[in-house]
Design a protein around this motif. Structure first.
Motif, PDB file in Angstrom:
ATOM      1  N   GLN A 139       3.938   3.663  12.560  1.00 46.48           N
ATOM      2  CA  GLN A 139       4.087   4.668  11.505  1.00 46.48           C
ATOM      3  C   GLN A 139       4.485   4.806  10.258  1.00 46.48           C
ATOM      4  OE1 GLN A 139       4.381   7.717  15.043  1.00 46.48           O
ATOM      5  NE2 GLN A 139       3.007   9.014  14.062  1.00 46.48           N
ATOM      6  N   SER A 140       3.812   5.540   9.252  1.00 49.13           N
ATOM      7  CA  SER A 140       4.867   5.386   8.251  1.00 49.13           C
ATOM      8  C   SER A 140       3.835   6.741   7.433  1.00 49.13           C
ATOM      9  CB  SER A 140       4.637   4.081   7.529  1.00 49.13           C
ATOM     10  OG  SER A 140       3.482   3.875   7.176  1.00 49.13           O
ATOM     11  N   TRP A 141       4.636   7.260   6.260  1.00 53.82           N
ATOM     12  CA  TRP A 141       3.856   8.183   5.088  1.00 53.82           C
ATOM     13  C   TRP A 141       4.391   8.134   3.614  1.00 53.82           C
ATOM     14  CZ3 TRP A 141       6.999   7.991   9.724  1.00 53.82           C
ATOM     15  CH2 TRP A 141       6.172   9.203  10.570  1.00 53.82           C
ATOM     16  N   PRO A 142       2.932   8.506   2.773  1.00 58.84           N
ATOM     17  CA  PRO A 142       3.209   7.628   1.943  1.00 58.84           C
ATOM     18  C   PRO A 142       4.732   8.455   1.065  1.00 58.84           C
ATOM     19  CG  PRO A 142       1.073   9.355   2.414  1.00 58.84           C
ATOM     20  CD  PRO A 142       1.688   9.032   3.359  1.00 58.84           C
ATOM     21  N   GLY A 143       4.544   7.437   0.313  1.00 61.95           N
ATOM     22  CA  GLY A 143       6.171   7.901  -0.915  1.00 61.95           C
ATOM     23  C   GLY A 143       7.400   7.793   0.073  1.00 61.95           C
ATOM     24  N   ALA A 144       7.287   7.323   1.868  1.00 61.11           N
ATOM     25  CA  ALA A 144       8.856   7.730   2.112  1.00 61.11           C
ATOM     26  C   ALA A 144       8.765   6.876   2.517  1.00 61.11           C
ATOM     27  CB  ALA A 144       8.426   9.113   3.248  1.00 61.11           C
ATOM     28  N   SER A 145       7.718   5.573   2.526  1.00 64.29           N
ATOM     29  CA  SER A 145       7.628   3.943   3.167  1.00 64.29           C
ATOM     30  C   SER A 145       8.044   3.065   2.671  1.00 64.29           C
ATOM     31  CB  SER A 145       6.654   3.612   4.706  1.00 64.29           C
ATOM     32  OG  SER A 145       6.760   5.129   5.446  1.00 64.29           O
ATOM     33  N   LEU A 146       8.320   1.641   2.348  1.00 69.71           N
ATOM     34  CA  LEU A 146       7.980   0.718   1.380  1.00 69.71           C
ATOM     35  C   LEU A 146       7.198  -0.190   2.567  1.00 69.71           C
ATOM     36  CD1 LEU A 146       7.492  -1.066  -0.633  1.00 69.71           C
ATOM     37  CD2 LEU A 146       9.502  -2.272   0.149  1.00 69.71           C
ATOM     38  N   THR A 147       5.640  -0.346   2.172  1.00 70.93           N
ATOM     39  CA  THR A 147       4.391  -1.828   3.303  1.00 70.93           C
ATOM     40  C   THR A 147       4.308  -2.000   2.139  1.00 70.93           C
ATOM     41  OG1 THR A 147       2.875   0.805   3.203  1.00 70.93           O
ATOM     42  CG2 THR A 147       4.265   0.612   5.022  1.00 70.93           C
ATOM     43  N   PHE A 148       4.110  -3.928   3.233  1.00 67.16           N
ATOM     44  CA  PHE A 148       4.413  -4.360   2.512  1.00 67.16           C
ATOM     45  C   PHE A 148       3.857  -5.934   3.034  1.00 67.16           C
ATOM     46  CE2 PHE A 148       7.448  -7.357   1.531  1.00 67.16           C
ATOM     47  CZ  PHE A 148       8.557  -6.896   1.995  1.00 67.16           C
ATOM     48  N   SER A 149       2.595  -6.684   3.297  1.00 65.13           N
ATOM     49  CA  SER A 149       2.730  -7.976   3.420  1.00 65.13           C
ATOM     50  C   SER A 149       2.408  -9.280   2.595  1.00 65.13           C
ATOM     51  CB  SER A 149       1.579  -7.620   4.243  1.00 65.13           C
ATOM     52  OG  SER A 149       1.207  -7.082   5.461  1.00 65.13           O
ATOM     53  N   CYS A 150       3.520 -10.817   2.841  1.00 67.62           N
ATOM     54  CA  CYS A 150       3.285 -11.436   2.331  1.00 67.62           C
ATOM     55  C   CYS A 150       2.294 -12.532   3.188  1.00 67.62           C
ATOM     56  CB  CYS A 150       4.802 -12.117   1.943  1.00 67.62           C
ATOM     57  SG  CYS A 150       5.467 -11.051   1.776  1.00 67.62           S
ATOM     58  N   LEU A 151       1.351 -13.151   1.804  1.00 66.44           N
ATOM     59  CA  LEU A 151       0.590 -14.265   2.860  1.00 66.44           C
ATOM     60  C   LEU A 151       1.479 -15.800   2.532  1.00 66.44           C
ATOM     61  CD1 LEU A 151      -1.632 -15.525   3.665  1.00 66.44           C
ATOM     62  CD2 LEU A 151      -2.620 -15.549   1.807  1.00 66.44           C
ATOM     63  N   PHE A 152       1.421 -16.226   3.086  1.00 66.33           N
ATOM     64  CA  PHE A 152       2.522 -17.311   3.188  1.00 66.33           C
ATOM     65  C   PHE A 152       1.212 -19.224   2.878  1.00 66.33           C
ATOM     66  CE2 PHE A 152       6.659 -15.577   4.643  1.00 66.33           C
ATOM     67  CZ  PHE A 152       6.910 -15.214   3.111  1.00 66.33           C
ATOM     68  N   ALA A 176       0.945  -1.119   0.592  1.00 61.11           N
ATOM     69  CA  ALA A 176       0.314   0.140  -0.382  1.00 61.11           C
ATOM     70  C   ALA A 176       1.057   1.343  -0.044  1.00 61.11           C
ATOM     71  CB  ALA A 176      -1.064  -0.270   1.388  1.00 61.11           C
ATOM     72  N   ASP A 177       0.129   2.196  -0.866  1.00 60.23           N
ATOM     73  CA  ASP A 177       0.727   3.484  -0.448  1.00 60.23           C
ATOM     74  C   ASP A 177       0.750   4.399   0.657  1.00 60.23           C
ATOM     75  OD1 ASP A 177       1.792   3.726  -3.277  1.00 60.23           O
ATOM     76  OD2 ASP A 177      -0.378   4.655  -3.437  1.00 60.23           O
ATOM     77  N   ARG A 178      -0.387   3.752   1.214  1.00 57.78           N
ATOM     78  CA  ARG A 178      -0.511   4.753   2.619  1.00 57.78           C
ATOM     79  C   ARG A 178      -1.195   3.925   3.708  1.00 57.78           C
ATOM     80  NH1 ARG A 178      -2.617   9.131   5.320  1.00 57.78           N
ATOM     81  NH2 ARG A 178      -5.096   8.938   5.599  1.00 57.78           N
ATOM     82  N   GLN A 179      -0.841   3.725   4.476  1.00 62.45           N
ATOM     83  CA  GLN A 179      -1.440   2.448   5.705  1.00 62.45           C
ATOM     84  C   GLN A 179      -2.116   3.775   6.816  1.00 62.45           C
ATOM     85  OE1 GLN A 179       0.453  -1.389   6.921  1.00 62.45           O
ATOM     86  NE2 GLN A 179       0.886  -0.127   7.563  1.00 62.45           N
ATOM     87  N   THR A 180      -3.236   3.854   7.150  1.00 62.85           N
ATOM     88  CA  THR A 180      -4.164   4.386   8.098  1.00 62.85           C
ATOM     89  C   THR A 180      -4.173   4.021   9.552  1.00 62.85           C
ATOM     90  OG1 THR A 180      -6.416   3.120   7.760  1.00 62.85           O
ATOM     91  CG2 THR A 180      -6.150   4.864   6.667  1.00 62.85           C
ATOM     92  N   ARG A 181      -3.864   2.856   9.806  1.00 65.76           N
ATOM     93  CA  ARG A 181      -3.451   1.904  10.792  1.00 65.76           C
ATOM     94  C   ARG A 181      -2.670   1.107  10.486  1.00 65.76           C
ATOM     95  NH1 ARG A 181      -9.177   2.180  10.689  1.00 65.76           N
ATOM     96  NH2 ARG A 181      -9.390   0.558  10.848  1.00 65.76           N
TER      97      ARG A 181
END
Ligand code: BTN
Length: 267
Positions: free
Chosen positions: A70-83, A55-60
């Protein structure tokens, strides 16, 4: 803070080894509450496939120990892998293997002074650059659903003070030019897929123990390990084959399974 550059899924696919690109199901969102929650809701993939929600932006965004991430759009890489792992797969020390994989990914991108803090904080020059939140759901006979959530700081406001005491840093302070998020994600996914494959094959943490110990930022240093009211003090001596933190204490060698580690100044 930088203006967000668009995440380019096609660039990600081009950068991945072809065999991995063919096994990847990528869901990229402009915004969501938490990519871990989104990944937990996805249909279970076949064990050899890799489902990823970014996601570009996480709200929670959520961190370990019920902290906010805490993360900021464009200033973070936020992702989750499902195994998806078959019922009964041993997931011992998976968080440590993930931490080592991320650290190796950052090194491959050119970052120096990369280290690990038990169990799975990724550091650069002693400050936290990435965190990992792993959540699992299992029923006795069904496959185990494991979500590996990763937050990587690319930039940070100068006055940012994270919860938890450990100073934070951002990749842009250590890597110039900073690669775009698709290239960063490609480097990290390649190593995270190797973790998935090793656990699926039953190798577990073994292929990562030596690498984890080589990256251990606290090895040989005096530390305190706090678990609720209990505090153990000793010299950090790496991790064992099950991912336990080893401490040399006045009372002998101790292996810790849980706790928050902090550096303790020499008396
Ligand atoms: C920590 O160090 O406390 C773990 C931080 C994990 C943050 C990531 S960001 C992507 C994923 N979604 C979440 O809500 N948390 C993880």
């Amino acid at each position: 803070m930088p203006a967000p550059s668009a995440f380019d899924p096609a660039a990600l696919l081009r950068l991945l080894p072809r065999a991995l690109a063919q096994r990847l199901d990528l869901h990229w969102l402009a915004e969501c509450a938490s990519t871990n929650d989104e990944a937990m809701r996805l249909p279970l993939p076949e064990p050899e496939r890799l489902s990823v929600v970014g996601a570009d932006r996480q709200t929670r965004g959520r961190g370990r120990q019920a902290r906010v991430w805490q993360s900021w759009p464009g200033a973070s890489l936020t992702f989750s892998c499902l195994f998806a792992f078959p019922a009964g797969t041993t997931l011992e020390a998976l968080p440590l293997a993930v931490g080592a994989a991320l650290a190796r990914g950052l090194q491959a991108l050119g970052a120096a002074e990369v280290g690990l803090k038990w169990p799975n904080d990724v550091l650069i020059a002693g400050a936290k650059v990435a965190g990992v939140l792993i959540e699992a759901q299992s029923r006795s006979t069904a496959p185990i659903r494991v979500v590996v959530g990763v937050g990587l700081n690319l930039d940070l406001p100068p006055d940012f003070h994270p919860e938890g005491g450990l100073p934070a840093t951002a990749l842009a302070r250590h890597l110039s030019p900073l690669p775009p998020r698709d290239a960063l994600l490609a480097a990290l996914l390649e190593r995270l897929d190797a973790v998935r494959a090793a656990y699926l094959a039953g190798h577990g943490f073994a292929p990562w123990q030596e690498q984890w110990n080589a990256l251990d930022a606290y090895r040989g240093l005096p530390v305190a390990v706090r678990d609720g009211e209990r505090e153990l003090v000793g010299i950090a001596a790496g991790v064992d084959e099950t991912g336990r933190l080893l401490l040399d204490t006045a009372g002998g060698h101790i292996a810790c399974c849980v706790g928050d580690v902090s550096l303790r100044p020499l008396a």
